[in-house]
Design an enzyme around this catalytic site. Structure first.
Site, short mmCIF file in Angstrom:
data_model
loop_
_atom_site.label_atom_id
_atom_site.label_comp_id
_atom_site.label_asym_id
_atom_site.label_seq_id
_atom_site.Cartn_x
_atom_site.Cartn_y
_atom_site.Cartn_z
N LYS A 65 65.50 -52.25 -7.48
CA LYS A 65 66.33 -51.41 -6.60
C LYS A 65 65.66 -51.22 -5.25
O LYS A 65 66.28 -51.43 -4.20
CB LYS A 65 66.56 -50.04 -7.26
N ASN A 66 64.38 -50.79 -5.29
CA ASN A 66 63.73 -50.38 -4.04
C ASN A 66 63.32 -51.56 -3.17
O ASN A 66 62.86 -51.36 -2.04
CB ASN A 66 62.55 -49.46 -4.34
N ARG A 136 69.36 -41.15 0.18
CA ARG A 136 68.40 -40.91 1.25
C ARG A 136 67.79 -42.20 1.77
O ARG A 136 67.38 -42.27 2.94
CB ARG A 136 67.29 -40.01 0.75
N ASP A 160 66.34 -32.27 -1.30
CA ASP A 160 66.91 -32.62 -2.59
C ASP A 160 65.97 -32.19 -3.69
O ASP A 160 65.06 -31.40 -3.45
CB ASP A 160 67.23 -34.14 -2.67
N ASP A 348 57.35 -42.35 -9.70
CA ASP A 348 58.57 -42.66 -10.47
C ASP A 348 58.28 -42.78 -11.97
O ASP A 348 59.19 -42.69 -12.79
CB ASP A 348 59.20 -43.96 -9.98
N1 EPU Z 1 56.72 -38.19 3.76
C1 EPU Z 1 56.57 -37.37 4.84
N2 EPU Z 1 57.00 -37.82 6.06
C2 EPU Z 1 57.57 -39.04 6.21
C3 EPU Z 1 57.73 -39.87 5.10
C4 EPU Z 1 57.29 -39.42 3.86
O1 EPU Z 1 56.04 -36.27 4.74
O2 EPU Z 1 57.94 -39.39 7.34
C5 EPU Z 1 56.26 -37.72 2.44
C6 EPU Z 1 57.43 -37.56 1.47
O3 EPU Z 1 58.06 -36.33 1.65
C7 EPU Z 1 56.74 -37.71 0.14
C8 EPU Z 1 55.64 -38.73 0.42
O4 EPU Z 1 55.45 -38.72 1.84
O5 EPU Z 1 56.16 -36.50 -0.22
C9 EPU Z 1 55.95 -40.15 -0.05
O6 EPU Z 1 57.15 -40.60 0.53
P1 EPU Z 1 57.46 -42.14 0.79
O7 EPU Z 1 57.92 -42.29 2.20
O8 EPU Z 1 56.31 -42.98 0.34
O9 EPU Z 1 58.66 -42.39 -0.20
P2 EPU Z 1 60.11 -42.95 0.11
O10 EPU Z 1 60.03 -44.17 0.96
O11 EPU Z 1 60.99 -41.83 0.55
C10 EPU Z 1 60.09 -44.56 -1.96
C11 EPU Z 1 60.99 -44.84 -3.13
C12 EPU Z 1 60.91 -43.69 -4.13
C13 EPU Z 1 59.47 -43.54 -4.58
C14 EPU Z 1 58.56 -43.33 -3.35
C15 EPU Z 1 57.10 -43.25 -3.66
C16 EPU Z 1 62.80 -46.10 -2.21
C17 EPU Z 1 64.25 -46.15 -1.88
N3 EPU Z 1 62.38 -44.95 -2.68
O12 EPU Z 1 60.57 -43.36 -1.35
O13 EPU Z 1 61.69 -44.10 -5.24
O14 EPU Z 1 59.37 -42.45 -5.44
O15 EPU Z 1 58.75 -44.42 -2.41
O16 EPU Z 1 56.67 -44.40 -4.28
O17 EPU Z 1 62.09 -47.08 -2.07
C18 EPU Z 1 63.40 -43.87 -6.87
O18 EPU Z 1 63.47 -45.10 -6.91
O19 EPU Z 1 64.02 -43.13 -7.68
C19 EPU Z 1 62.59 -43.22 -5.84
C20 EPU Z 1 62.68 -41.94 -5.55
#
Ligand code: EPU
Length: 461
Positions: A65-66, A136, A160, A348
């Site tokens: 998915k990701n 998101r 969320d 995850d």
């Molecule tokens: N964060 C910030 N500021 C930012 C970006 C992130 O503070 O500008 C914080 C977030 O709030 C969080 C942490 O950094 O506390 C990690 O966030 P990250 O940006 O790494 O995660 P993401 O890109 O939003 C992706 C996956 C998530 C997975 C996370 C961590 C996708 C679509 N989503 O999210 O997957 O948990 O990386 O590995 O790729 C899922 O598949 O169900 C899912 C939630």
């Protein structure tokens, strides 16, 4: 751009009207002729699990998915027909398709797991609230829109179940490349003339921020170096796709990524890597239910730390010619687990560990280091007889002999899947409400578990 935008806005309005005709179902794209998507966005979906059966057999692992979501977004970087293979049939892919369609892109499923994405010369560079609110990950169109069109208008995602999830690192990284941002009316508006390569030091290895900066930097002038980049396999897959398109990206999968900007990218065909979170979920399923399974196509090298931890708990896991073989002959032992950015234990996987520890022998402490407030499903597990206490970002899990089936509610994709996994080892019937969350990220989850011998049904009311 202005003319295209007016025409697309008109079309968007027309689609909104079409949507009203189909009643409660929120659907923008004319993407898939089937009723599958409508079924899986229904709020009264339930997964019914009757526990107590060991698993055995082989199932294929779907595309990640990701990875698929980011590859779909990065197709925006080149005009023409892109083909993505091994794209999972899940609701989040449908939402990303809706988003691309709302911009003027044509997205079709040309085979069960193949998407053809036709990107026109110009698009409406906007991600509307109604779609961002549903997913998101829509924020990943920001980088490609800026990189190719110099403009992006993205609805701000709200908070969320995982807490506030800000986008400050995305914004700071893109600002370093020369973009300017302002927010108004719940939207972030980004603009740039020519992005210029530079050094981007991320405060934290954020997956989304790394991806957005990477997708913008491939079209910047000069060299960009992303330091403290996220190292997830999905980022290496994105870089492989961009390089195939004509990009020059080196080091993806490590914490330093070097990107030499290019003037033009071309559409290509690419195969999405297998889903390591689906693999982890099925490994946890066998850990809870016991038995022996083969996960076809799984990539063991993406799962090193997880395999080690599950091995410490007493599972037997080994790479095999088909992918990954796993067995759980006896009750597992408790271990401590802390989530970390890749290659650490993924956030995850955490609900899966809490489910596994709920029935393991001994006490395990689970620590969440990535997202605030990602323990909401614990109350549901407690309703099934689990002994779990949470404090701040820690959960103390005392294993019990057996959970007992109960009605529970899925708060998000991964926690929903973990509740189903817990149900496999529980006595009696577990009914997981709000199962549409699970359909967002897992292709045919019930079908795969049934193929392994579990008693699982997916109800639509
Ligand atoms: N964060 C910030 N500021 C930012 C970006 C992130 O503070 O500008 C914080 C977030 O709030 C969080 C942490 O950094 O506390 C990690 O966030 P990250 O940006 O790494 O995660 P993401 O890109 O939003 C992706 C996956 C998530 C997975 C996370 C961590 C996708 C679509 N989503 O999210 O997957 O948990 O990386 O590995 O790729 C899922 O598949 O169900 C899912 C939630």
């Amino acid at each position: 751009m202005a003319v295209a935008r007016v025409a697309l806005e008109h079309e968007h309005r027309a689609r909104r009207e079409d949507r009203r005709e189909v009643g409660a179902v929120e659907r923008v794209a004319t993407f898939d002729p089937g009723h599958w998507y409508e079924e899986h966005t229904d709020d009264v979906e339930r997964i019914v699990v009757r526990g107590g059966r060991p698993l055995s057999g082989a199932v294929p692992i779907a595309g990640a998915k990701n990875s698929a979501l980011k590859l779909m977004a990065s197709a925006l970087l080149a005009e023409g027909d892109h083909v993505l293979e091994n794209v999972p049939r899940i609701v989040d892919v449908e939402i990303m398709s809706d988003l691309l369609v709302s911009m003027g892109v044509d997205v079709r499923r040309t085979d069960e797991h193949e998407l053809t994405i036709r990107v026109p010369a110009d698009v409406q560079p906007e991600a509307p609230y109604e779609l961002v609110e549903r997913m998101r990950a829509s924020i990943v169109v920001l980088g490609p829109l800026l990189g190719r069109f110099g403009e992006a208008h993205i609805a701000l995602p709200g908070g969320d179940d995982f807490g506030p999830r800000p986008i400050d690192m995305h914004v700071r990284g893109l600002e370093a490349l020369g973009a300017s941002f302002e927010t108004s009316h719940g939207y972030v508006h980004a603009r740039c003339d020519q992005l210029l390569g530079t050094r981007v030091l991320l405060e934290f290895p954020s997956v989304g921020a790394t991806e957005n900066v990477l997708m913008a930097a491939v079209r910047a002038k000069g060299t960009t170096v992303i330091e403290n980049a996220a190292r997830e396999p999905e980022i290496a897959d994105l870089a492989a796709f961009l390089n195939r398109m004509g990009g020059q990206v080196v080091g993806a999968g490590s914490s330093t990524i070097v990107i030499e900007g290019v003037d033009e990218l071309v559409p290509v065909r690419h195969r999405v890597i297998p889903d390591r979170v689906e693999t982890a979920t099925l490994l946890a399923a066998v850990g809870v239910a016991k038995g022996e399974v083969t996960l076809e196509g799984a990539r063991p090298e993406h799962l090193d730390m997880l395999v080690q931890k599950l091995g410490d708990m007493g599972m037997r896991i080994s790479p095999c010619s088909e992918g990954l073989w796993a067995a759980a002959p006896t009750r597992l032992r408790a271990v401590d687990v802390a989530t970390l950015p890749y290659p650490g234990i993924a956030t995850d996987y955490k609900p899966l560990f809490v489910a596994l520890l709920s029935v393991a022998e001994g006490v395990g402490i689970v620590t969440e280091n990535l997202f605030a407030g990602r323990f909401r499903y614990v109350d549901e597990l407690v309703r099934m007889g689990a002994d779990v206490r949470t404090e701040g970002h820690h959960a103390v899990v005392r294993g019990v002999e057996r959970l007992s089936g109960a009605p529970v509610r899925a708060p998000d994709i991964r926690a929903g899947a973990a509740l189903v996994v817990a149900g496999l080892g529980a006595e009696g019937e577990t009914v997981v409400a709000d199962a549409h969350h699970v359909a967002r990220g897992y292709e045919d989850f019930g079908g795969k578990l049934r193929a392994l011998g579990a008693d699982v049904e997916w109800w639509h009311e």
